[in-house]
Each structure stands twice: as structure tokens, then as C-alpha cells.
Design an enzyme around this catalytic site. Structure first.
Site, PDB file in Angstrom:
ATOM      1  N   VAL A   1     -10.668   8.411  10.351  1.00  0.00           N
ATOM      2  CA  VAL A   1     -10.218  10.560   9.858  1.00  0.00           C
ATOM      3  C   VAL A   1     -11.373  10.946   9.806  1.00  0.00           C
ATOM      4  O   VAL A   1     -10.717  12.311  10.745  1.00  0.00           O
ATOM      5  CB  VAL A   1     -10.344  10.422   8.062  1.00  0.00           C
ATOM      6  CG1 VAL A   1     -10.124  11.536   7.694  1.00  0.00           C
ATOM      7  CG2 VAL A   1      -9.417   9.040   7.358  1.00  0.00           C
TER       8      VAL A   1
ATOM      9  N   LEU B   1      11.213   3.230   3.531  1.00  0.00           N
ATOM     10  CA  LEU B   1      12.138   2.038   2.615  1.00  0.00           C
ATOM     11  C   LEU B   1      12.693   0.902   3.554  1.00  0.00           C
ATOM     12  O   LEU B   1      13.789  -0.150   3.527  1.00  0.00           O
ATOM     13  CB  LEU B   1      13.806   2.779   2.580  1.00  0.00           C
ATOM     14  CG  LEU B   1      13.810   3.888   2.213  1.00  0.00           C
ATOM     15  CD1 LEU B   1      15.571   4.657   2.457  1.00  0.00           C
ATOM     16  CD2 LEU B   1      13.671   3.773   0.183  1.00  0.00           C
TER      17      LEU B   1
ATOM     18  N   CYS C   1      -6.048   2.430   2.188  1.00  0.00           N
ATOM     19  CA  CYS C   1      -5.781   2.957   1.474  1.00  0.00           C
ATOM     20  C   CYS C   1      -4.397   3.027   0.443  1.00  0.00           C
ATOM     21  O   CYS C   1      -4.813   3.586  -0.976  1.00  0.00           O
ATOM     22  CB  CYS C   1      -4.314   4.819   2.299  1.00  0.00           C
ATOM     23  SG  CYS C   1      -5.564   5.619   3.740  1.00  0.00           S
TER      24      CYS C   1
END
Ligand code: UDX
Length: 435
Positions: A14, A248, A258
Site C-alpha cells: 500500500v 462471482l 485483506c
């Protein structure tokens, strides 16, 4: 806006992405880290993280002079307009986020920050952290802003530079707008709000994604029991714009750095305000059940006896496009197989070196050699290009378990192997000759 002087503390996925991307937007960015050798490598343009486009952005930032790297944050922040806190917030005891790294950085820099400098949290932090940081600094002249990131590993740079939205929240008037403006050139919609709401957006979004995946995996299981096929089912669902087509795909369970951490943290957050978040709890349980169903499928493919079975794994990373093994379902499945006495061999195009209990080899054909069953665990496209007839020759058994529905079943079946995916009971059925 005019260029701002930014310090990014922490050069992980990050932090480094944030620093390099903000520099590419014209800001003057200094990235600080405590790891001296890492700082030296980054200052020389060497990026260890596997992230498309990141090394190029770092190189460009270094050349333009907009990006620099230093050891320790204290000196760097003295003339900063804003400081991004991008240090790790791992899962601590009991599942709550461990904020010690954030607190340490704040303690290290609080007394030298120039008045008005914004302290910005990027790491996922519990709701209420902005307020806590404000108290820790003991300085009401330092606005604290929550600006959660929504970066996916493997597409972090393009996610940063082409975001669906920017979320910023602060309880200090004007501070959130100032941070939102850092991104003005990206032209993304900005949600500007209070600190607690911005902090909650991140958890609400990631946990929703985790629930979506658990739901799809459960529907895939229903498909198997009902004789339906998950591919047309998700296709039919995805055309509904309220549902959307992404996220999906069924798989061996969701993992990574995460989703597992954030689901667990939001459950603890809910608990702390005496809310029984049964829906989210069930999504986490479903993810464990999915892993167990995959293990049962593998066991079934070797006649129910894992002890002594030779199992070849294709893929170890938690998803394709990354070498990250954190909370990888593949690793968790491998460790259960090993614990049951299976002989496990594994190959991943992005992972080398030793891993406990299994043999990590350097090509897919070595995985097939003598294997009773080959299991696809990560959706690397390389695996679709394998010579499956040759794989069949090398294998001892004939079973392929494809937990990502990655392979074309026909190709595997034509090689004389069996194929089982997730939620596709008929796609793998052996077709006896039709005259
Ligand atoms: C996630 C969020 O997407 C991102 O917004 C956040 O900032 C960090 O967490 P990441 O962990 O990089 O990003 O991975 P992501 O691509 O979201 O995948 C998460 C997990 O879900 C992986 O285990 C992946 O294999 C699985 N997944 C994803 C599926 O099983 N099916 C899908 O259709 C999509």
C-alpha cells in the site's frame, strides 16, 4: 491542485503504491521505512514486490526527483503538508487489528510535525482510530484524516490511478477536502465524510466482497447437489446490474492479506458494540466449509485415503498475478493434506523456495510426475497452456481437481484424465463414445 509535500510511512504494497502513484501525480513524495536495506534497494530503483507497473513508476519518480526514500520518518516529516500512515495493521490476538505500528509512528513524529499537517490513515484501521490518533498526538492543530485504499494485489497501480471512488473522512473541517484534492487529477468521484464513516467504508466494502464470494461458493455447492452448472448460473446473475459480474467466480475459498483480516476485524468491532453480526460470521464459516469441501474432493479423487497419496498442486499464491502467500487457501489446503500424511508436491510460477511439509518444484510437469491427483489451486493462465496429454503420461493416477474452474474440461478429458471443478457436476462427466 498545486504539488503537495507528502511523506508516506511504510513501503509495503500500500505504501509504495501510494508513494509512487502520488509522485506520478506531481506531488513531492518521500517514502520512509525502518528497514534500511529495503530503503537502499528502493532508492536504487529495485522493487521486490510483484506489482505490474510499480517498478516503472518508482524509476520515473526517482528520475523526476518527485520520489525519494529515507530511513525513519522523523526527519522527513518536518516540512510535510500531509503524512500517510501505511504501516501494517495485522490481525492481533482475538482477531482485532493490531495498531501498535500505527501508534509507534505517531509517537515518533507527533512533536515534530508542522502545525496543520494532515495525518492520513491508509491502512485499514478500526472505526475510532482517527479519534484515537488525535488524542495520541495531543495536538489539536494536526487534522487526522481517514483515506482507505481499495487496491487489489496484482492491479494496485491501475486501481490507484483509475479508482472507482476516493473516500476521505475527517472530523476537522476542510481537512478531508484537502486530501481529496490530492487526487483531483484522477477525476474520480469523492465521498467526503466524517472520520468514522470513512473508516467503516473500507470494512463494509471488503466484508461485502467476502460475503459475495461465500455466497457464490455455497451456490456452487448447491449446483453440485442439484445437477446444475455454476457457470451459466453466475452468468445469469451477473447480467443483473444490481449484482454485477465481478467477484462471482467460485474457488477454494477467499484469502489474501485483506479479506480474512478485515472480516475478522469487523466481527470484533461489531462485538465491541454488542452487535451479533451473524451474517458475516456465516460467511467466514462458509469459507472454512469451502476449504473442507475441496479437501474432501481431493480425498475422494484418491479413493478416500490421503495417507500416502501423491498429490500435485498447481498454484500456491492466494490468487494469480501475485507471489503473496498470506492467508492463501492453497497453503491451508496443502497443510491439511500434509497433516493427513499425503505426499505433496507443488508448483507456482511466482513462488520459489522451501515450504513446510511439501516439495516445491520449478515446473508444472514435475508436479504431475507420479501424482495420483493434480489439483489446480491458483488461477494462473499458464496452467491452461500445459500439455495435458503429457501431464497424463507423467501421472500415476488420472484425477484432476480444478478448484478455479480454470481448465477447459474437454482438453483434460481428451487427455484421458478425469476433471472435477467447483459447482460443475456435468462438465466433468466422462463422455462415453457416441456413434
Ligand atoms: C482485496 C479487495 O479487492 C481490495 O479492494 C482491498 O483493498 C484488499 O482486498 P486482494 O486481497 O488483492 O484485494 O484480492 P482480491 O482480488 O479481492 O481477491 C480476494 C480473494 O477472493 C482471493 O482469494 C481471490 O482468489 C478470491 N476471489 C476473488 C474468488 O475466489 N473469486 C472471485 O471472483 C474473486
Amino acid at each position: 491542485m498545486s504539488a503537495a509535500r507528502i511523506v508516506v510511512v511504510g513501503t509495503g504494497y500500500v505504501g509504495l503504491t501510494t508513494g509512487a502513484c502520488l509522485a506520478s501525480l506531481g506531488h513531492r513524495v518521500t517514502c520512509a521505512d525502518v528497514d534500511e536495506s529495503k530503503v537502499a534497494r528502493l532508492a536504487a530503483g529495485r522493487v521486490d514486490i510483484m506489482e505490474p507497473g510499480l517498478a516503472e513508476l518508482v524509476a520515473r519518480g526517482l528520475t523526476s526527483g518527485n520520489l525519494s526514500f529515507v530511513v525513519g520518518a522523523r526527519e522527513a516529516v518536518r516540512d510535510a503538508d500531509g503524512v500517510f500512515l501505511c504501516v501494517p495493521t495485522p490481525m492481533g490476538a482475538g482477531g482485532a487489528a493490531d495498531l501498535r505500528a500505527v501508534e509507534q509512528v505517531v509517537a515518533e513524529i507527533a512533536d515534530v510535525l508542522p502545525s496543520g499537517c494532515a495525518l492520513i490513515t491508509k491502512s485499514t484501521v478500526p472505526v475510532g482510530t482517527a479519534r484515537r490518533i488525535q488524542e495520541l498526538t495531543g495536538r489539536p492543530d494536526l487534522p487526522v484524516v481517514s483515506n482507505p485504499e481499495f487496491l487489489r494485489e496484482g492491479t494496485a497501480v491501475s486501481d490507484f490511478l483509475g479508482p472507482d471512488r476516493i473516500v476521505v473522512g475527517s472530523d476537522t473541517p476542510g481537512a478531508a477536502d484537502w486530501v481529496a484534492n490530492l487526487y483531483a487529477d484522477l477525476g474520480a468521484p469523492a465521498v467526503v465524510t466524517d472520520a468514522a464513516s470513512a473508516e467503516l467504508v473500507k470494512y463494509a466494502a471488503n466484508c461485502f466482497l467476502a460475503m459475495k464470494l461465500s455466497y457464490v461458493n455455497a451456490i456452487a455447492e448447491l449446483c453440485e447437489r442439484l445437477g446444475a452448472d455454476i457457470e451459466p448460473v453466475t452468468l445469469g446473475m451477473g447480467y443483473d446490474r444490481r449484482i454485477g459480474r465481478s467477484f462471482l467466480r467460485p474457488g477454494p475459498g477467499w484469502g489474501g492479506s485483506c479479506l480474512p483480516k478485515d472480516t475478522s476485524a469487523l466481527l470484533r468491532i461489531a462485538e465491541s458494540v454488542r452487535f451479533d453480526f451473524e451474517l458475516l460470521d456465516a460467511a467466514v464459516e462458509e469459507n472454512i466449509a469451502q476449504r473442507d469441501r475441496v479437501i474432501a474432493k481431493i480425498a475422494g479423487a484418491v479413493g478416500g485415503r490421503l495417507a500416502g497419496a501423491r498429490i500435485g498442486l498447481l498454484g500456491l499464491a492466494f490468487k494469480a498475478g501475485t507471489n503473496d502467500l498470506r492467508d492463501s487457501p492453497a497453503l491451508s489446503i496443502a497443510s491439511v493434506l500434509c497433516a493427513h500424511g499425503a505426499e505433496v508436491t507443488a508448483y507456482d510460477p511466482a513462488v520459489q523456495g522451501e515450504l513446510p511439509g511439501m516439495l516445491v518444484v520449478d515446473n508444472a510437469y514435475q508436479v504431475a510426475k507420479g501424482a495420483d491427483v493434480v489439483v489446480v489451486l491458483t488461477e494462473w493462465s499458464d496452467f491452461t497452456r500445459l500439455d495435458w496429454a503429457y501431464m497424463a503420461e507423467l501421472m500415476h493416477g488420472d484425477a484432476v481437481v480444478d478448484t478455479r474452474n480454470l481448465l477447459e474440461p474437454r482438453v483434460v478429458l481428451d487427455a484421458g484424465l478425469s476433471w472435477q471443478g467447483i459447482g460443475r457436476p456435468r462438465a466433468g462427466a466422462r463422455v462415453t463414445s457416441v456413434s
